[in-house]
Design an enzyme around this catalytic site. Structure first.
Site, PDB file in Angstrom:
ATOM      1  N   MET A  45       0.837  -1.196   0.000  1.00  0.00           N
ATOM      2  CA  MET A  45       0.000   0.000   0.000  1.00  0.00           C
ATOM      3  C   MET A  45       0.874   1.249   0.000  1.00  0.00           C
ATOM      4  O   MET A  45       0.453   2.332   0.411  1.00  0.00           O
ATOM      5  CB  MET A  45      -0.951  -0.004   1.193  1.00  0.00           C
ATOM      6  CG  MET A  45      -2.030  -1.063   1.075  1.00  0.00           C
ATOM      7  SD  MET A  45      -3.571  -0.674   1.945  1.00  0.00           S
ATOM      8  CE  MET A  45      -3.006  -0.476   3.611  1.00  0.00           C
ATOM      9  N   GLY A  46       2.117   1.086  -0.460  1.00  0.00           N
ATOM     10  CA  GLY A  46       3.021   2.221  -0.522  1.00  0.00           C
ATOM     11  C   GLY A  46       3.692   2.492   0.807  1.00  0.00           C
ATOM     12  O   GLY A  46       3.723   1.651   1.697  1.00  0.00           O
ATOM     13  N   ALA A  47       4.255   3.705   0.937  1.00  0.00           N
ATOM     14  CA  ALA A  47       5.038   4.087   2.118  1.00  0.00           C
ATOM     15  C   ALA A  47       6.107   3.030   2.384  1.00  0.00           C
ATOM     16  O   ALA A  47       6.259   2.537   3.497  1.00  0.00           O
ATOM     17  CB  ALA A  47       4.139   4.277   3.336  1.00  0.00           C
ATOM     18  N   HIS A  49       9.385   0.788   3.044  1.00  0.00           N
ATOM     19  CA  HIS A  49      10.504   0.858   3.979  1.00  0.00           C
ATOM     20  C   HIS A  49      11.378  -0.372   3.745  1.00  0.00           C
ATOM     21  O   HIS A  49      11.176  -1.123   2.766  1.00  0.00           O
ATOM     22  CB  HIS A  49      10.010   0.948   5.423  1.00  0.00           C
ATOM     23  CG  HIS A  49       8.975  -0.074   5.784  1.00  0.00           C
ATOM     24  ND1 HIS A  49       9.218  -1.442   5.770  1.00  0.00           N
ATOM     25  CD2 HIS A  49       7.673   0.064   6.154  1.00  0.00           C
ATOM     26  CE1 HIS A  49       8.126  -2.090   6.133  1.00  0.00           C
ATOM     27  NE2 HIS A  49       7.172  -1.202   6.359  1.00  0.00           N
ATOM     28  N   GLU A  50      12.339  -0.597   4.629  1.00  0.00           N
ATOM     29  CA  GLU A  50      13.293  -1.680   4.425  1.00  0.00           C
ATOM     30  C   GLU A  50      12.616  -3.046   4.423  1.00  0.00           C
ATOM     31  O   GLU A  50      13.084  -3.976   3.751  1.00  0.00           O
ATOM     32  CB  GLU A  50      14.376  -1.637   5.513  1.00  0.00           C
ATOM     33  CG  GLU A  50      15.422  -2.748   5.421  1.00  0.00           C
ATOM     34  CD  GLU A  50      16.141  -2.810   4.076  1.00  0.00           C
ATOM     35  OE1 GLU A  50      16.578  -3.915   3.693  1.00  0.00           O
ATOM     36  OE2 GLU A  50      16.263  -1.753   3.396  1.00  0.00           O
ATOM     37  N   HIS A  52       9.736  -3.723   3.033  1.00  0.00           N
ATOM     38  CA  HIS A  52       9.292  -3.905   1.654  1.00  0.00           C
ATOM     39  C   HIS A  52      10.483  -4.171   0.728  1.00  0.00           C
ATOM     40  O   HIS A  52      10.401  -5.002  -0.183  1.00  0.00           O
ATOM     41  CB  HIS A  52       8.552  -2.653   1.161  1.00  0.00           C
ATOM     42  CG  HIS A  52       7.286  -2.358   1.906  1.00  0.00           C
ATOM     43  ND1 HIS A  52       7.180  -1.343   2.807  1.00  0.00           N
ATOM     44  CD2 HIS A  52       6.070  -2.960   1.872  1.00  0.00           C
ATOM     45  CE1 HIS A  52       5.954  -1.292   3.294  1.00  0.00           C
ATOM     46  NE2 HIS A  52       5.257  -2.275   2.750  1.00  0.00           N
ATOM     47  N   VAL A 195      10.926  -8.190   9.039  1.00  0.00           N
ATOM     48  CA  VAL A 195      12.145  -7.395   9.169  1.00  0.00           C
ATOM     49  C   VAL A 195      11.986  -6.477  10.377  1.00  0.00           C
ATOM     50  O   VAL A 195      10.959  -5.814  10.537  1.00  0.00           O
ATOM     51  CB  VAL A 195      12.407  -6.569   7.898  1.00  0.00           C
ATOM     52  CG1 VAL A 195      13.651  -5.703   8.059  1.00  0.00           C
ATOM     53  CG2 VAL A 195      12.555  -7.499   6.692  1.00  0.00           C
ATOM     54  N   LEU A 203       9.281  -3.505  11.485  1.00  0.00           N
ATOM     55  CA  LEU A 203       9.113  -2.400  10.560  1.00  0.00           C
ATOM     56  C   LEU A 203       7.666  -2.318  10.089  1.00  0.00           C
ATOM     57  O   LEU A 203       7.056  -3.322   9.737  1.00  0.00           O
ATOM     58  CB  LEU A 203      10.033  -2.566   9.359  1.00  0.00           C
ATOM     59  CG  LEU A 203      11.521  -2.317   9.609  1.00  0.00           C
ATOM     60  CD1 LEU A 203      12.321  -2.580   8.344  1.00  0.00           C
ATOM     61  CD2 LEU A 203      11.756  -0.890  10.083  1.00  0.00           C
TER      62      LEU A 203
END
Length: 346
Positions: A45-47, A49-50, A52, A195, A203
């Protein structure tokens, strides 16, 4: 949207040049792309981070040099209930594309709401059933119906051969696997482990909502899970040691050598097959203490469940289980989990 892989990944390849990553907004653009190997999809859904980025790098390994990695970015309105954070959910497409590029994605598919739901919200949706009413579903009615509906649509739009999902969203992962099995989707679902940051916090895109004080309190979620895991590991090790001792007397001496204060608890661990109750109690103690922090951790649920159907496990349970927690810190709701395996009593 947010895992142990059912297949052996191909030899890792170096991430491709960021210039090779295409931004697509329409399903027709995806269909028009030439495909040589497998298409591996990471839904988000975007945003990004590491966490992803780890999913994308793992997808790159599964795709191999001839395959294609597609990252979807779509904030799904069907997953948000009344009063939830749809409007304030971060939209950071430019930054998301850069992260996807650096991790090795070939394309970012960022469709509009009209592209995914032409004609408005769908009248026909996928129902999550009883599994979707437990844990997260109890707090967020209809959430998993919306999640499964968009995952099904994105699987069709991307024509994925493989789709990767993070273990952090364990209930989502379990439901997607069940949908794929029950409805005969021709796609392989691969789970990727959670992670964490160096202090243990899982995260999440929602971590950015936490103030420094709230973030410190939020660490109680992972500490509770680790306490349950450590208690389980101690039980397992002690039972294995006790099973090797030749006599009841020798076993008693061995327990005594561990110290009187610990002996009673360890003896209980040996006597309790699998020890789910002790695992829950160890995690619960941390969360009870966290409820007195400033700001406090407001517990929604702590559960030890069978990931096949998300029902609570009993003290005689043998097999894979999931220790899961959800809580609110300030105005932010967080979830986390750890997988555990309970063996037969020696």
């Amino acid at each position: 949207m947010s895992p142990t892989s059912p297949t052996t990944p191909t030899t890792p390849t170096s991430p491709r040049s960021p210039r090779s990553t295409a931004l697509l907004h329409e399903g027709a653009q995806l269909r028009a792309r030439t495909r040589e190997g497998r298409r591996v999809v990471v839904m988000t859904m975007g945003a990004l981070h590491e966490g992803h980025a780890t999913l994308v790098r793992t997808a790159r390994e599964h795709a191999g040099p001839d395959g294609e990695v597609v990252v979807t970015v779509f904030v799904n309105p069907l997953q948000f209930g009344a009063g939830e954070d749809l409007d304030r959910y971060p939209r950071t497409l430019d930054a998301d594309i850069k992260i996807a590029e650096q991790a090795g994605a070939d394309a970012v598919f960022a469709p509009s709401v009209d592209e995914v739901y032409p004609g408005g919200q769908p009248q026909v949706r996928i129902a999550a059933g009883p599994m979707g009413e437990r844990l997260e579903g109890a707090s967020r009615p209809g959430h998993f119906d919306g999640m499964l509906t968009v995952v099904a649509k994105l699987l069709h739009l991307t024509r994925a051969d493989v789709a990767l999902f993070g273990q952090k969203d364990a209930q989502q992962l379990a439901l997607i696997r069940r949908m794929v099995r029950d409805l005969n989707f021709d796609v392989e679902i691969v789970a990727v482990p959670t992670v964490r940051e160096s202090d243990g916090l899982a995260l999440s895109s929602r971590n950015r909502y936490l103030s420094p004080d709230e973030r410190r309190s939020a660490l109680a979620l992972s500490r509770a899970l680790f306490a349950g895991r450590d208690r389980h590991a101690a039980q397992q090790a002690l039972r294995a040691r006790a099973a090797e001792l030749p006599s009841t007397h020798a076993r008693a001496l061995a327990l005594g050598a561990l110290g009187e204060a610990r002996a009673a608890a360890d003896a209980h661990a040996v006597a309790t097959p699998g020890g789910p109750a002790a695992v829950r109690a160890a995690a619960r103690q941390i969360l009870d203490e966290a409820a007195r922090l400033r700001p406090p951790v407001e517990l929604d649920y702590l559960a030890l469940v069978d990931p096949a159907d998300l029902t609570d496990v009993g003290d005689d349970f043998v097999g894979d289980a999931l220790l899961a927690v959800a809580a609110r810190v300030g105005t932010t709701r967080l979830i986390d989990n750890l997988p555990l395996t309970f063996g037969a009593h020696p």
